[in-house]
Scaffold this motif. Structure first.
Motif, short mmCIF file in Angstrom:
data_model
loop_
_atom_site.label_atom_id
_atom_site.label_comp_id
_atom_site.label_asym_id
_atom_site.label_seq_id
_atom_site.Cartn_x
_atom_site.Cartn_y
_atom_site.Cartn_z
N PRO A 57 54.00 25.56 51.14
CA PRO A 57 53.45 26.72 51.85
C PRO A 57 53.56 28.02 51.04
O PRO A 57 54.49 28.22 50.27
N GLY A 58 52.57 28.90 51.27
CA GLY A 58 52.59 30.21 50.63
C GLY A 58 52.10 30.19 49.19
O GLY A 58 52.29 31.17 48.47
N PRO A 108 50.66 38.56 50.10
CA PRO A 108 50.71 38.69 51.56
C PRO A 108 49.34 38.80 52.22
O PRO A 108 49.18 38.46 53.39
N THR A 109 48.33 39.29 51.48
CA THR A 109 47.00 39.48 52.09
C THR A 109 46.10 38.26 51.93
O THR A 109 45.03 38.22 52.54
N ASP A 110 46.52 37.27 51.15
CA ASP A 110 45.62 36.15 50.87
C ASP A 110 45.29 35.33 52.11
O ASP A 110 44.15 34.86 52.26
N ILE A 111 46.24 35.17 53.03
CA ILE A 111 45.97 34.37 54.21
C ILE A 111 44.85 35.01 55.04
O ILE A 111 43.97 34.33 55.58
N ALA A 153 24.93 40.82 53.25
CA ALA A 153 26.28 41.38 53.37
C ALA A 153 27.33 40.28 53.40
O ALA A 153 28.40 40.42 52.79
N ASP A 154 27.03 39.18 54.09
CA ASP A 154 27.98 38.06 54.15
C ASP A 154 28.16 37.42 52.78
O ASP A 154 29.27 37.02 52.40
N LYS A 155 27.06 37.30 52.03
CA LYS A 155 27.16 36.71 50.70
C LYS A 155 28.00 37.58 49.78
O LYS A 155 28.83 37.07 49.02
N VAL A 156 27.81 38.88 49.87
CA VAL A 156 28.59 39.80 49.03
C VAL A 156 30.07 39.71 49.37
O VAL A 156 30.93 39.62 48.49
N GLU A 157 30.38 39.71 50.68
CA GLU A 157 31.79 39.66 51.09
C GLU A 157 32.43 38.32 50.71
O GLU A 157 33.57 38.28 50.24
N SER A 158 31.70 37.23 50.91
CA SER A 158 32.23 35.91 50.56
C SER A 158 32.54 35.82 49.07
O SER A 158 33.61 35.35 48.67
N ARG A 159 31.61 36.25 48.27
CA ARG A 159 31.83 36.18 46.83
C ARG A 159 32.95 37.11 46.40
O ARG A 159 33.72 36.80 45.49
N GLY A 160 33.06 38.26 47.07
CA GLY A 160 34.16 39.17 46.76
C GLY A 160 35.52 38.54 47.03
O GLY A 160 36.45 38.69 46.23
N ILE A 161 35.62 37.82 48.15
CA ILE A 161 36.89 37.14 48.47
C ILE A 161 37.19 36.05 47.44
O ILE A 161 38.33 35.92 46.99
#
Length: 285
Positions: A57-58, A108-111, A153-161
């Motif tokens: 985990p983690g 900590p922000t990855d989850i 917008a969803d594609k940009v956010e997904s790729r950014g993540i």
């Protein structure tokens, strides 16, 4: 190595949260996409060519495309899985140019990022954990098409993540140094970036500033295989990607890989992969 970030084209093929109870046991898995795991509870193991790794985990785990691996799960185990497809640009995939660590500690922000990626890709969870069920032409084509049809917008956010998650591994990645001889290393990079052309051994030797015979000897000494064998293997891997992620006719794929003789391409593919290109494309569709 210097790369333009706009050449790195990453897409989420599948993402979901999986709960296993000693039932995540698959042998000799090999796919044309990378796998990214975020473990939340329990333990399991992955056997890779570099060794056996315990998933805890983690932590985040990365398995590059075309890496043969096996899963071992003897108890309860929960993890997020993300299947990442790198669009094969003309110059070839960028991630192939790096050696990545298998494991990194999650931030900590990855989850929250992983959860958000799930929200952005609500219909891409796997129907079953068996790779033979989901690792096929029909599903991959459907997921890629779905990715392309999503709101911008969803594609940009997904790729950014995806960029953020992969960046954790890039921080500890090193340029792939498959060989010690700089001349051969340059040719390996050149080959991978020009798989869409007819690669002549004399041309490669000239670019390496070596005679043809000397180039072949040094190449085999450094890589363990001849230049022709290396070129063919990389082209067949690219063909595998194109067969499962596009609907291009097989003769067009052969042409895009520098083969003007479709029958010769079919024979090469069967020799290296064990089945014909058509059988490879349709085996699990």
């Amino acid at each position: 190595m210097n790369f333009a970030v706009d050449r790195l084209q990453l897409y989420t093929l599948n993402i979901g949260l999986a709960h296993h109870h000693a039932d995540w046991n698959w042998k000799h898995v090999r796919s044309p996409f990378a796998r990214l795991y975020y473990v939340t509870e329990g333990q399991a193991q992955i056997q890779l060519p570099s060794g056996t790794y315990t998933l805890t985990p983690g932590h985040l785990y990365l398995i590059p495309a075309f890496t043969v691996h096996s899963y071992i799960c003897n108890s309860s185990f929960t993890h997020y899985y993300i299947h990442v497809y790198e669009d094969q640009q003309t110059e070839g995939p960028i991630l192939e140019e790096w050696d990545f660590p298998v494991e990194v500690e999650a931030t900590p922000t990855d989850i929250r990022l992983v959860e958000r990626l799930c929200e952005l890709n609500p219909r891409t969870a796997l129907p079953a954990s068996n790779p033979e069920v989901y690792d096929n032409h029909q599903m991959l084509i459907g997921n890629i098409l779905q990715n392309r049809q999503r709101p911008f917008a969803d594609k940009v956010e997904s790729r950014g993540i995806l960029f953020i998650l992969i960046s954790h591994f890039l921080q500890r990645a090193v340029p792939r140094a498959e060989v010690k001889d700089d001349r051969i290393h340059r040719m390996l990079v050149f080959i991978r970036r020009h798989l869409n052309t007819r690669l002549d051994i004399s041309q490669l030797a000239d670019k390496a500033c070596m005679s043809k015979d000397h180039f072949i000897r040094v190449f085999k000494r450094e890589t363990g295989e001849t230049p022709n064998a290396y070129v063919t293997q990389r082209k067949m891997e690219r063909a595998e990607v194109m067969l499962v992620t596009t609907d291009l006719p097989i003769n067009r794929i052969a042409d895009l890989l520098g083969y003007d003789d479709n029958s010769y391409f079919n024979r090469l593919f069967r020799k290296h992969i064990g089945i014909t290109p058509q059988q490879y494309r349709s085996r699990s569709s």
